[in-house]
Design a protein around this motif. Structure first.
Motif, PDB file in Angstrom:
ATOM      1  N   ALA A  98       0.809  -1.254   0.321  1.00  0.00           N
ATOM      2  CA  ALA A  98       0.398   0.253   0.010  1.00  0.00           C
ATOM      3  C   ALA A  98       0.639   0.769  -0.041  1.00  0.00           C
ATOM      4  N   MET A  99       1.735   1.354   0.732  1.00  0.00           N
ATOM      5  CA  MET A  99       3.252   2.298   0.270  1.00  0.00           C
ATOM      6  C   MET A  99       3.052   2.908  -1.172  1.00  0.00           C
ATOM      7  N   LEU A 102      -0.718   4.255  -1.939  1.00  0.00           N
ATOM      8  CA  LEU A 102      -1.165   6.186  -1.418  1.00  0.00           C
ATOM      9  C   LEU A 102      -0.323   6.801  -1.860  1.00  0.00           C
ATOM     10  N   PRO A 104       1.559   9.728  -0.281  1.00  0.00           N
ATOM     11  CA  PRO A 104       2.367   9.654   0.971  1.00  0.00           C
ATOM     12  C   PRO A 104       1.426  11.603   1.363  1.00  0.00           C
ATOM     13  N   ILE A 108      -5.651   9.328   3.664  1.00  0.00           N
ATOM     14  CA  ILE A 108      -6.846   8.259   2.611  1.00  0.00           C
ATOM     15  C   ILE A 108      -7.803   9.308   2.599  1.00  0.00           C
ATOM     16  N   GLN A 111      -7.606  11.079  -0.748  1.00  0.00           N
ATOM     17  CA  GLN A 111      -7.274  10.091  -1.949  1.00  0.00           C
ATOM     18  C   GLN A 111      -9.152   9.615  -2.619  1.00  0.00           C
ATOM     19  N   TYR A 148      -3.194  10.755   7.488  1.00  0.00           N
ATOM     20  CA  TYR A 148      -1.753  10.013   6.105  1.00  0.00           C
ATOM     21  C   TYR A 148      -1.507   8.681   6.362  1.00  0.00           C
ATOM     22  N   PRO A 149      -0.926   8.116   5.339  1.00  0.00           N
ATOM     23  CA  PRO A 149      -0.375   6.825   4.678  1.00  0.00           C
ATOM     24  C   PRO A 149       0.728   6.257   6.330  1.00  0.00           C
ATOM     25  N   HIS A 150       1.425   7.513   6.469  1.00  0.00           N
ATOM     26  CA  HIS A 150       2.432   6.595   7.274  1.00  0.00           C
ATOM     27  C   HIS A 150       2.130   6.869   8.984  1.00  0.00           C
ATOM     28  N   ARG A 157      -3.012   0.224   6.473  1.00  0.00           N
ATOM     29  CA  ARG A 157      -3.005   0.745   4.631  1.00  0.00           C
ATOM     30  C   ARG A 157      -3.022  -0.043   3.400  1.00  0.00           C
ATOM     31  N   MET A 161      -6.540   1.071   1.785  1.00  0.00           N
ATOM     32  CA  MET A 161      -5.947   0.485   0.065  1.00  0.00           C
ATOM     33  C   MET A 161      -7.103  -0.380  -0.628  1.00  0.00           C
TER      34      MET A 161
END
Ligand code: ADP
Ligand code: SF4
Ligand code: MG
Length: 338
Positions: A98-99, A102, A104, A108, A111, A148-150, A157, A161
């Motif tokens: 997913a990293m 997606l 960064p 989420i 997006q 956020y993804p991180h 994650r 996705m």
């Protein structure tokens, strides 16, 4: 008409050492509401098939033969604009990481909202509400739309996705090793969620994995790849119970739970064929305990075995390979017992 139809697909990569035939003459189809799993060792061409369907091959890769259609519409010759219209809306993708998938820089929710609003005339507020619903559907808290993804764990994650892949209720979802990077428990939860969501949406699934237990749990049909070729395909209850290709049998015996453990565990040592220069005959020859001289000379075609099962093996056309299993494994030093 099938939802997805792949026929006689050939894909090549250009490399410094010459072309690699990553996929050779692969044909299969996926119906509406069907789940198809593609299995095989690393490097056998699984992801290349997914990327070909999604038209996401890297610059050095190209489809050199065959056809791919979605709902009867040709995907191979489709221009980028038309492709962008069907991506997410009709066909979506869950990748291994997913990293990478997606962005960064954006939350989420942002997006998912973008994906929805690119395809549908929906207000920002309505799309955001839907994003939150989706995030909840995949087992995350609604408030996670603002993360956020991180800020999410690997499992979260991956779920995000999946939420994005489902946002536009596509007819076909392609998942390439969707749970490989996760621990077993999270993996199980995510597979269950995918299962429930598919039932709710009525979407079809094309899932790629090197783990046949994942296919046994999630799919109706399976395709087994070896060295760039599809060597066996058919309904799960046929292929996993009465495999017609020795490679499938080998894979199954490396996973005793599916078979109840009544047979010895074996491994298949050796290397898959070099795709720069594949052998003339059966590509599994070097590693096959059932091999006969004719197998080295001619490539076995994929033939019908009843009830939608097809396999590419000369020997199993004549007799069930399971019947001779003990004999063969005792005699030939090709497979190792654990
Ligand atoms: N970008 C690339 N350039 C050259 N060769 C590649 C590229 N991507 C994949 N391959 C080769 O194509 C074959 C199939 O790869 P892949 O489809 O990724 O297999 P799988 O997903 O089953 O592990 C492998 O031999 C791999 O090394
Ligand atoms: S065709 Fe021959 S070498 Fe190939 S899988 Fe069948 S028995 Fe083995
Ligand atoms: Mg892969």
């Amino acid at each position: 008409m099938s939802l997805l139809n792949v026929s006689n697909l050939d894909v090549e990569y250009q490399t410094k050492e010459g072309p690699i035939k990553a996929v050779s003459d692969v044909s299969f189809s996926i119906e509406e509401n069907e789940r198809f799993g593609l299995v095989g060792e690393s490097g056998c061409g699984k992801s290349t098939i997914a990327k070909s369907i999604l038209r996401l091959l890297p610059d050095n890769g190209s489809i050199t033969g065959g056809e791919i259609t979605l709902d009867g519409v040709d995907l191979v010759g489709m221009d980028e604009k038309a492709l962008n219209e069907i991506r997410w809306a009709e066909i979506s993708f869950i990748s291994q990481s997913a990293m990478n998938a997606l962005d960064p820089v954006y939350s989420i929710g942002h997006q998912i909202v973008e994906a929805i609003r690119t395809h549908e005339d929906t207000s920002e507020a309505a799309a955001k509400e839907r994003a939150a619903d989706l995030v909840e559907m995949v087992g995350l808290e609604r408030a996670r739309v603002d993360s956020y993804p991180h800020q999410l764990s690997g499992g979260m994650r991956q779920r995000a996705m999946i939420a994005m892949a489902l946002a536009l209720q596509p007819g076909l979802i392609i998942a390439d090793e969707p749970t490989t990077a996760l621990d077993v428990i999270t993996q199980d939860h995510i597979l269950e969620e995918i299962d429930t969501l598919l039932k709710t949406l009525g979407s079809s699934l094309f899932i790629i994995t090197h783990d046949i237990s994942v296919v046994a749990e999630t799919c109706d049909k399976v395709g087994v790849m070896y060295g760039g070729e599809l060597v066996e395909t058919g309904p799960i209850e046929k292929v996993f119970v009465e495999p017609e290709h020795p490679y499938t049998l080998g894979l199954l015996n490396a996973f005793p739970t599916i078979e109840g453990g009544q047979e010895e565990l074996i491994t298949m040592p050796g290397q898959p064929p070099d795709l720069h220069d594949p052998p003339t005959g059966c590509r599994f020859y070097e590693r096959c305990p059932y091999r006969e001289p004719r197998c080295a000379e001619e490539a076995p075609p994929l033939t019908e075995r009843g009830d939608g099962q097809r396999a590419a093996c000369f020997v199993s056309e004549e007799e069930p390979i399971r019947d001779r299993y003990q004999d063969v494994v005792d005699k030939e030093e090709v497979w190792l017992k654990l």
